[in-house]
Design an enzyme around this catalytic site. Structure first.
Site, PDB file in Angstrom:
ATOM      1  N   CYS A 159     -15.626  22.029  -1.089  1.00  0.00           N
ATOM      2  CA  CYS A 159     -16.654  23.074  -2.974  1.00  0.00           C
ATOM      3  C   CYS A 159     -16.581  24.026  -1.788  1.00  0.00           C
ATOM      4  CB  CYS A 159     -17.667  22.492  -2.932  1.00  0.00           C
ATOM      5  SG  CYS A 159     -18.333  20.363  -3.190  1.00  0.00           S
TER       6      CYS A 159
ATOM      7  N   ARG B 282     -10.820  25.371  -4.245  1.00  0.00           N
ATOM      8  CA  ARG B 282     -11.923  25.104  -3.059  1.00  0.00           C
ATOM      9  C   ARG B 282     -12.120  23.520  -4.088  1.00  0.00           C
ATOM     10  NH1 ARG B 282     -13.530  26.131   2.692  1.00  0.00           N
ATOM     11  NH2 ARG B 282     -14.086  24.751   2.274  1.00  0.00           N
TER      12      ARG B 282
ATOM     13  N   TRP C 242     -15.848  20.471  -5.771  1.00  0.00           N
ATOM     14  CA  TRP C 242     -15.707  19.723  -6.198  1.00  0.00           C
ATOM     15  C   TRP C 242     -16.156  18.552  -5.567  1.00  0.00           C
ATOM     16  CZ3 TRP C 242     -13.125  14.921  -2.912  1.00  0.00           C
ATOM     17  CH2 TRP C 242     -11.898  14.857  -3.738  1.00  0.00           C
TER      18      TRP C 242
ATOM     19  N   ASN D  53     -22.404  22.289   0.617  1.00  0.00           N
ATOM     20  CA  ASN D  53     -20.351  21.239   1.239  1.00  0.00           C
ATOM     21  C   ASN D  53     -20.528  20.642   1.727  1.00  0.00           C
ATOM     22  OD1 ASN D  53     -17.836  21.534   0.937  1.00  0.00           O
ATOM     23  ND2 ASN D  53     -17.336  22.873   2.580  1.00  0.00           N
ATOM     24  N   GLY D  54     -19.765  19.470   1.648  1.00  0.00           N
ATOM     25  CA  GLY D  54     -20.233  18.674   2.687  1.00  0.00           C
ATOM     26  C   GLY D  54     -20.541  16.809   1.581  1.00  0.00           C
TER      27      GLY D  54
ATOM     28  N   GLU E 137       7.467  14.175   1.842  1.00  0.00           N
ATOM     29  CA  GLU E 137       6.968  15.347   0.630  1.00  0.00           C
ATOM     30  C   GLU E 137       7.520  15.845  -0.214  1.00  0.00           C
ATOM     31  OE1 GLU E 137       4.551  17.434   2.368  1.00  0.00           O
ATOM     32  OE2 GLU E 137       4.954  19.261   1.266  1.00  0.00           O
TER      33      GLU E 137
ATOM     34  N   LYS F  42       4.491  16.313  -3.080  1.00  0.00           N
ATOM     35  CA  LYS F  42       5.121  17.521  -4.384  1.00  0.00           C
ATOM     36  C   LYS F  42       4.809  17.931  -5.729  1.00  0.00           C
ATOM     37  CE  LYS F  42       3.588  19.506  -2.195  1.00  0.00           C
ATOM     38  NZ  LYS F  42       2.610  20.130  -1.120  1.00  0.00           N
TER      39      LYS F  42
ATOM     40  N   GLU G 114       1.337  15.904  -7.559  1.00  0.00           N
ATOM     41  CA  GLU G 114       0.323  16.678  -7.215  1.00  0.00           C
ATOM     42  C   GLU G 114       0.305  17.168  -7.750  1.00  0.00           C
ATOM     43  OE1 GLU G 114      -0.202  18.426  -3.385  1.00  0.00           O
ATOM     44  OE2 GLU G 114       0.958  18.971  -2.722  1.00  0.00           O
TER      45      GLU G 114
ATOM     46  N   HIS H  46      15.954  -4.305  -0.250  1.00  0.00           N
ATOM     47  CA  HIS H  46      14.831  -4.723  -0.372  1.00  0.00           C
ATOM     48  C   HIS H  46      13.944  -5.294  -0.920  1.00  0.00           C
ATOM     49  CE1 HIS H  46      17.233  -5.276   3.609  1.00  0.00           C
ATOM     50  NE2 HIS H  46      16.626  -3.559   4.295  1.00  0.00           N
TER      51      HIS H  46
ATOM     52  N   LYS I  77      -8.000  22.607  -2.489  1.00  0.00           N
ATOM     53  CA  LYS I  77      -7.392  23.124  -0.938  1.00  0.00           C
ATOM     54  C   LYS I  77      -7.496  22.742   0.491  1.00  0.00           C
ATOM     55  CE  LYS I  77      -4.292  25.482   0.726  1.00  0.00           C
ATOM     56  NZ  LYS I  77      -2.587  25.552   0.477  1.00  0.00           N
TER      57      LYS I  77
HETATM   58  C1  F6R Z   1      -0.817  18.982   0.206  1.00  0.00           C
HETATM   59  C2  F6R Z   1      -1.722  19.611   0.090  1.00  0.00           C
HETATM   60  C3  F6R Z   1      -2.338  18.412   1.315  1.00  0.00           C
HETATM   61  C4  F6R Z   1      -2.081  18.907   2.524  1.00  0.00           C
HETATM   62  C5  F6R Z   1      -3.971  17.737   3.354  1.00  0.00           C
HETATM   63  C6  F6R Z   1      -3.645  19.051   4.918  1.00  0.00           C
HETATM   64  O1  F6R Z   1       0.184  19.592  -0.402  1.00  0.00           O
HETATM   65  O2  F6R Z   1      -1.714  19.996   0.654  1.00  0.00           O
HETATM   66  O3  F6R Z   1      -2.036  17.158   1.485  1.00  0.00           O
HETATM   67  O4  F6R Z   1      -1.146  19.676   3.429  1.00  0.00           O
HETATM   68  O5  F6R Z   1      -4.985  18.256   2.607  1.00  0.00           O
HETATM   69  O6  F6R Z   1      -4.550  20.232   5.054  1.00  0.00           O
HETATM   70  P1  F6R Z   1      -4.668  20.658   6.050  1.00  0.00           P
HETATM   71  O7  F6R Z   1      -3.293  20.959   6.381  1.00  0.00           O
HETATM   72  O8  F6R Z   1      -5.210  22.355   5.560  1.00  0.00           O
HETATM   73  O9  F6R Z   1      -4.836  20.027   6.996  1.00  0.00           O
END
Ligand code: F6R
Length: 609
Positions: free
Chosen positions: A2, A27, A74, A100-101, A482, A486, A489, A505, A604
């Site tokens: 949050c 956030r 969030w 937040n937490g 990766e 991408k 998500e 397999h 984020k």
């Molecule tokens: C995907 C993404 C997340 C972050 C993960 C770690 O696009 O952004 O998978 O990579 O939450 O976040 P950080 O790098 O901030 O520790």
């Protein structure tokens, strides 16, 4: 997860809170709210949905309040709705708080408050318990009540607290969730992240764990866990608010994809001398240190974890040191073999991911040396590390990580090369060749971005798929992981990555007519094998899109479509091959009408376990 913000000062509080929350919306964005003091009373306005849901409640009123707190949520405990939205008020409406937490023992505290004090809870949140507890302990001294409350709480929290009976202050608390305090000319601020405050001040205090801060309109006092006053240097933010704005791009995500040549250039250039030697000033990768090390762990989450997989490849290839890569949320509970001879590398864009931070602290407790690769200067991961390699991606706002990833890869290669040189495991010619190739990458990434139209067209024809496979071998498989993350998500398409050789397999059973199989095929020594894998899926009717180096024209004969990346050394190809996949995910998301920058259910900065 949050976002929290607070203001006390000469100016009207509400516009400051709303502006601050706008910068924090990445956030969390399922509900929002503010609380402020007016005419001796605490008022709360909150709603379900994006921050804009507050507009009608605050737009036509010129609410003359000079102290307030705000929150963008969030959801963790309780669905996103108005009641569960923050701020939360205490039972006699004397205290309002934002949080937040996660409070891990909230059920116990809640039961106790209900049974002993007959407190009626309104929401399903863990947070509400904090507001009631502060009021329960309040005997005319808010700071004292806050200390008594946090003494009872287990978990992670950044809090903002205001009280009806002490309108001249905001109290903020930090434990394992980010918190900064800003020093302004006309008042003082708190927030979970720097961008929220940049339009008001560049002078911040970075608050440490277990600290409590009292903000008044003209003073900031920081206390430690024993209520002793702490002296703190002012941290001056040097980056620009403009670099966190969209600058004409439709979304932050596409802007950030296009910023990769710059991010790569900056990250390289700050560490490369004219003579092509790597300057890891401030990072102690000495021969003596490395000789002691018998284990390297790279630990991270999500995209940063994928950067760790490529890091393993680079360190093992160049420095011949075996590496284990682990997902942070798993690492902690594995009872890992970590001791004083372990090098622990944490990778994190935000530097605030609680899983990564907790794993790092666990490794530190066991004596490991901690090196982190972090984008946000002064973040918790950076502060808890022995050595930090800062990436120079600049602020990343889009939830999907793009430029942070490619700069993390650059950091990994530089660290790997430096380790290799220090332990004498790399030939000078080969070392120079890699460095020269790394230097060409900004230009090569730009060439891929210039080919955006081809990828956009592909996305426009493929955006309706229900499933997408990503396949590759060796580092191409890491890139596939990766690329798949991408896509899923931001497009919400069910995609997954599998090693091309592993398909047969079991998973190949899922391939049917027109299944889209994105194939990363950049590694020359595995090229023939991948061609066979392409044929296998094509024989089952798959539509194959391959990503290959330009000179591998042979692939045109087997794949249905090919996205070429410029020729490069196989070793550094992952830094290029991910870029078209990021563009693909972006344009598929756009074609499906999704909110690209703020995909559903995500935030984020993941500051809960
Ligand atoms: C995907 C993404 C997340 C972050 C993960 C770690 O696009 O952004 O998978 O990579 O939450 O976040 P950080 O790098 O901030 O520790």
């Amino acid at each position: 997860m949050c976002g929290i913000v607070g203001y006390i000062g000469e100016n009207r509080a509400l516009p400051v809170l709303i502006e601050g929350l706008k910068r924090l919306e990445y956030r969390g964005y399922d509900s929002a709210g503010i609380a402020y003091l007016k005419d001796g009373k605490l008022e709360i306005k909150k709603c379900k949905g994006r921050l804009a849901c507050l507009d009608p409640m605050v737009a036509n009123e010129t609410i003359d309040s000079h102290v307030g707190i705000g929150h963008t949520r969030w959801a963790t405990h309780g669905e996103p709705n108005e009641i569960n939205a923050h701020p939360h008020m205490s039972f006699q409406s004397k205290i309002a708080i934002i949080h937040n937490g996660i409070i891990e023992n909230y059920m116990r505290l809640k039961d106790w408050l209900i049974e002993e004090e007959g407190v009626e809870f309104k929401s399903e949140t863990d947070t509400e318990v904090i507001a009631h507890l502060i009021e329960y302990f309040y005997e005319g001294d808010l700071l004292d009540a806050v200390y008594k409350t946090i003494d009872k709480m287990e978990g992670a929290y950044a809090l903002g607290v205001i009280a009806k009976d002490e309108p001249d202050k905001i109290i903020a608390v930090r434990k394992d969730s980010p918190l900064i305090v800003g020093l302004g000319k006309d008042g003082n601020y708190l927030a979970s992240d720097i961008p929220a405050l940049l339009q008001y001040t560049r002078n911040m205090y970075l608050i440490e764990n277990d600290e409590v801060v009292v903000l008044t309109k003209d003073s900031i006092t920081i206390y430690d866990e024993l209520k002793r006053i702490v002296e703190r240097d002012v941290f001056e933010v040097t980056w620009d608010i403009e670099s966190a704005e969209k600058e004409g791009f439709e979304h932050f995500t596409i802007k950030e994809i296009f910023e990769q040549p710059k991010g790569i250039y900056e990250t390289l250039n700050r560490r490369l001398e004219k003579t092509n030697t790597i300057n890891l000033d401030g990072i102690k990768i000495t021969k003596e240190n490395l000789e002691k090390i018998n284990k390297v762990y790279i630990v991270a989450c999500g995209t940063a974890y994928h950067a760790g997989l490529i890091g393993k490849f680079a360190i093992e290839k160049f420095a011949k040191i075996p590496v284990t890569v682990d997902v942070a949320s798993e690492f902690r509970y594995r009872d890992p073999f970590v001791d004083e001879n372990t090098l622990f590398i944490a990778v994190s864009q935000s530097g605030e991911t609680i899983d990564t931070l907790s794993a790092l602290r666990e490794a530190k407790r066991k004596g490991a040396r901690i090196l982190s690769i972090v984008n946000v200067v002064g973040s918790s991961v950076a502060r808890d590390s022995d050595d930090v390699f800062y990436t120079w991606a600049g602020p990343e706002i889009g939830v999907a990580s793009t430029k942070a990833y490619t700069t993390q890869l650059i950091a990994m290669y530089l660290i790997a090369l430096q380790m290799a040189k220090t332990v004498g495991k790399i030939e000078e010619v080969y070392y120079q060749e890699i460095i020269e190739e790394l230097k060409k990458l900004p230009e090569k990434v730009q060439q891929i971005l210039d080919n955006e139209e081809q990828i956009k067209q592909l996305a426009d024809t493929q955006f309706n798929n229900e499933h997408v496979f990503f396949i590759g071998r060796s580092v191409d498989y890491d890139t596939a992981l990766e690329a798949s993350l991408k896509l899923k998500e931001i497009s919400y398409i069910n995609s997954f990555a599998i090693q091309a050789g592993e398909l047969k397999h079991g998973t190949i059973a899922l391939v049917e007519k027109d299944t889209l199989v994105m194939t990363i095929a950049t590694q020359s020594k595995l090229f023939g094998k991948v061609l066979s894998n392409i044929k296998e899926v094509k024989a089952r009717g798959a539509h194959v899109v391959a990503i290959a180096q330009k000179s591998n024209q042979e692939i045109l004969k087997v794949a249905d479509e090919v996205i070429f990346i410029p020729d490069t050394m196989d070793e550094v190809a992952p830094i290029l091959s991910i870029v078209p996949m990021q563009l693909f995910a972006y344009y598929v998301s756009l074609a499906r009408g999704n909110d690209v920058d703020k995909p559903r259910n995500l935030a984020k900065s993941v500051t809960v376990e």
